[in-house]
Each structure stands twice: as structure tokens, then as C-alpha cells.
Write a protein that holds these residues in place. Structure first.
Motif, PDB file in Angstrom:
ATOM      1  N   TYR A  54      -7.326   3.813 -28.884  1.00 37.40           N
ATOM      2  CA  TYR A  54      -7.181   3.982 -30.324  1.00 37.40           C
ATOM      3  C   TYR A  54      -8.464   3.508 -30.990  1.00 37.40           C
ATOM      4  CZ  TYR A  54      -6.162   2.759 -35.117  1.00 37.40           C
ATOM      5  OH  TYR A  54      -6.239   2.634 -36.479  1.00 37.40           O
ATOM      6  N   ALA A 104      -8.445   6.585 -35.574  1.00 32.79           N
ATOM      7  CA  ALA A 104      -8.091   7.962 -35.940  1.00 32.79           C
ATOM      8  C   ALA A 104      -6.554   8.027 -36.008  1.00 32.79           C
ATOM      9  CB  ALA A 104      -8.676   8.954 -34.942  1.00 32.79           C
ATOM     10  N   ALA A 105      -5.955   8.940 -35.314  1.00 36.19           N
ATOM     11  CA  ALA A 105      -4.494   9.059 -35.321  1.00 36.19           C
ATOM     12  C   ALA A 105      -3.854   7.805 -34.745  1.00 36.19           C
ATOM     13  CB  ALA A 105      -4.073  10.271 -34.492  1.00 36.19           C
ATOM     14  N   THR A 106      -2.782   7.361 -35.358  1.00 36.74           N
ATOM     15  CA  THR A 106      -2.145   6.113 -34.902  1.00 36.74           C
ATOM     16  C   THR A 106      -1.310   6.315 -33.652  1.00 36.74           C
ATOM     17  OG1 THR A 106      -0.311   6.514 -36.406  1.00 36.74           O
ATOM     18  CG2 THR A 106      -2.100   5.102 -37.208  1.00 36.74           C
ATOM     19  N   VAL A 136      -1.389   7.769 -30.108  1.00 38.74           N
ATOM     20  CA  VAL A 136      -2.423   8.185 -29.163  1.00 38.74           C
ATOM     21  C   VAL A 136      -1.764   8.649 -27.872  1.00 38.74           C
ATOM     22  CG1 VAL A 136      -4.479   7.479 -27.917  1.00 38.74           C
ATOM     23  CG2 VAL A 136      -3.970   6.458 -30.138  1.00 38.74           C
ATOM     24  N   GLU A 159       1.755   7.273 -23.818  1.00 37.32           N
ATOM     25  CA  GLU A 159       1.263   7.262 -25.182  1.00 37.32           C
ATOM     26  C   GLU A 159       1.453   5.872 -25.778  1.00 37.32           C
ATOM     27  OE1 GLU A 159       3.537  10.491 -26.912  1.00 37.32           O
ATOM     28  OE2 GLU A 159       4.897   9.051 -27.864  1.00 37.32           O
ATOM     29  N   GLU A 195       1.362   3.700 -29.783  1.00 36.12           N
ATOM     30  CA  GLU A 195       1.314   3.810 -31.231  1.00 36.12           C
ATOM     31  C   GLU A 195       0.724   2.539 -31.833  1.00 36.12           C
ATOM     32  OE1 GLU A 195       4.986   4.785 -33.132  1.00 36.12           O
ATOM     33  OE2 GLU A 195       4.017   5.173 -35.062  1.00 36.12           O
TER      34      GLU A 195
END
Lengths: 115, 114
Positions: free
Chosen positions: B50, B53-55, B57, B64, B66
């Protein structure tokens, strides 16, 4: 392509002897790191090289430890007068430019045993 | 002070059930966070990262994580565990503006039972 390589994979030495551990980073990577991983522990930062800048040696545990990086590529970690507490896995990593989000790619490590 | 805490030293799950490996962090700066995996007698491999960018991943092998700033957490999940997921997992913090010293959690050992 080739990853980070380290040699030897295993090293057994007697207390008081000097050892040299070698790291070959990924071609083109300007940043190189050395870590130590003791049994049951997380990784301990030792030293960091970035391009031609002076290395960050703040993690070296004593003056028996030193490292150099020749020609911005291969690096050697030297431990003088080894002690039993130096026994650990020594990991080398490289990254493209050492940036904050850069991925560090790790070698397989050298397992050092000091008898 | 910057720190990473992996809340479980050992996690055991059955094959096919969800995996949750918990990681909390402390950082004065906007952090970069990573999860690495280390299989027995193998090198460390990046699972995901991370970098603000996007929370949520997504990483390799179906994992994944978060990033939750309000909870200062970066938990790793996988919907269905596979036997090959058995390994040591490390949560790692990289402080903003300082790429020289990653801060490593102590690791979580994941066992997957048949």
C-alpha cells in the motif's frame, strides 16, 4: 530475470574467525540493504547503500561489522572476530531506487552459524 | 514513534476457510505498508503493498489487505486457505520520506490444516 543472489548459502565458522558474505543485487537496482534475521525475530536492519551516497550504517550492531559495495553493484558484509550471538540468517535486498514505495527484492539469505 | 504490531504470532486454519492475519501500525507520517511471506527455507517474497493509492490492495495468490487509517490497521485476508499458504507472514512499515529502514513486525506463522 535473475533475482538477488547471495553466497554462501550456509556458513559455519568458529568463534573469533572473520567471515565474508556476498550479495549480488538485481542488475540496475541502485539501492541495496542488509538485514539480519535471528531465530523467532523480525528482520533487523543493518546497512543501506544508495547509489554513490555514503551508506547508512546506523543498524550495524558493533564495529566488528562492516560492509562495502563495489562499483555500485556487488556488496560484501564482513564480520570480524565472530561471536556466537552473530549466528543468524543474513539477508540482502535490492530495490530500483530506494523510494518510499519501492519494492525490496530479497535474496535467499546466508545462514551463519558460529560455534 | 513508528511501530508495527502483528497481533497473532500463530494462526491455524483449515484448508478452504478464510485467513485473517492482523497488523496494526503506528506512524506520524503517511506510511507505506507491505506484507511479505517467507516459506520454509525460501527467501522473502512480496505479497502486496500500500502506497497511498487505493486502500484495498490486491496481491498475489489471492491475498488482499485493506488500509484503514481510522483503525491504524492493515490486515491481510484471503477467502479460502490453501495448503501452500502455510508460511511466515510479515507486516512491514516504511516511513514517509525514509526508505532506509523498514520497520518489521515479528511475524505470524500460518498453519493450514487438511
Amino acid at each position: 530475470g535473475a533475482g538477488v543472489s547471495q553466497s554462501p548459502s550456509n556458513k559455519v565458522t568458529e568463534k573469533g574467525k572473520d567471515v565474508e558474505l556476498r550479495c549480488d543485487p538485481i542488475s540496475g537496482h541502485t539501492a541495496l540493504y542488509w538485514y539480519r534475521q535471528s531465530l523467532g525475530q523480525g528482520l533487523e536492519f543493518l546497512i543501506y547503500f544508495q547509489g554513490n551516497s555514503a551508506p547508512d550504517k546506523s543498524g550495524l550492531p558493533s564495529d566488528r561489522f562492516s560492509a562495502e559495495r563495489t562499483g555500485g553493484s556487488v556488496s560484501t558484509l564482513t564480520i570480524q572476530r565472530t561471536q556466537q550471538e552473530d549466528s543468524a540468517v543474513y539477508l540482502c535486498a535490492s530495490s530500483l531506487a530506494g523510494g518510499r514505495g519501492d519494492t525490496q527484492y530479497f535474496g535467499p539469505g546466508t545462514r551463519l552459524t558460529v560455534l | 514513534a513508528q511501530s508495527v504490531t502483528q497481533l497473532d504470532s500463530h494462526v491455524s486454519v483449515s484448508e478452504g476457510t478464510p485467513v485473517l492475519l492482523r497488523c496494526n501500525y503506528s506512524s506520524s507520517y503517511s506510511p507505506s505498508l507491505f506484507w511479505y511471506v517467507q516459506h520454509p527455507n525460501k527467501g522473502l517474497q512480496l505479497l502486496l503493498k500500500y502506497t497511498s493509492a487505493a486502500t484495498l490492495v490486491k496481491g498475489i495468490n489471492g491475498f488482499e489487505a485493506e488500509f484503514k487509517k481510522s483503525e491504524t490497521s492493515f490486515h491481510l485476508t484471503k477467502p479460502s486457505a490453501h495448503m501452500s499458504d502455510a508460511a511466515e507472514y510479515f507486516c512491514v512499515l516504511n516511513r514517509a520520506g525514509n526508505n532506509r529502514k523498514l520497520i518489521w513486525g515479528l511475524g505470524t506463522s500460518l498453519a493450514v490444516n487438511p
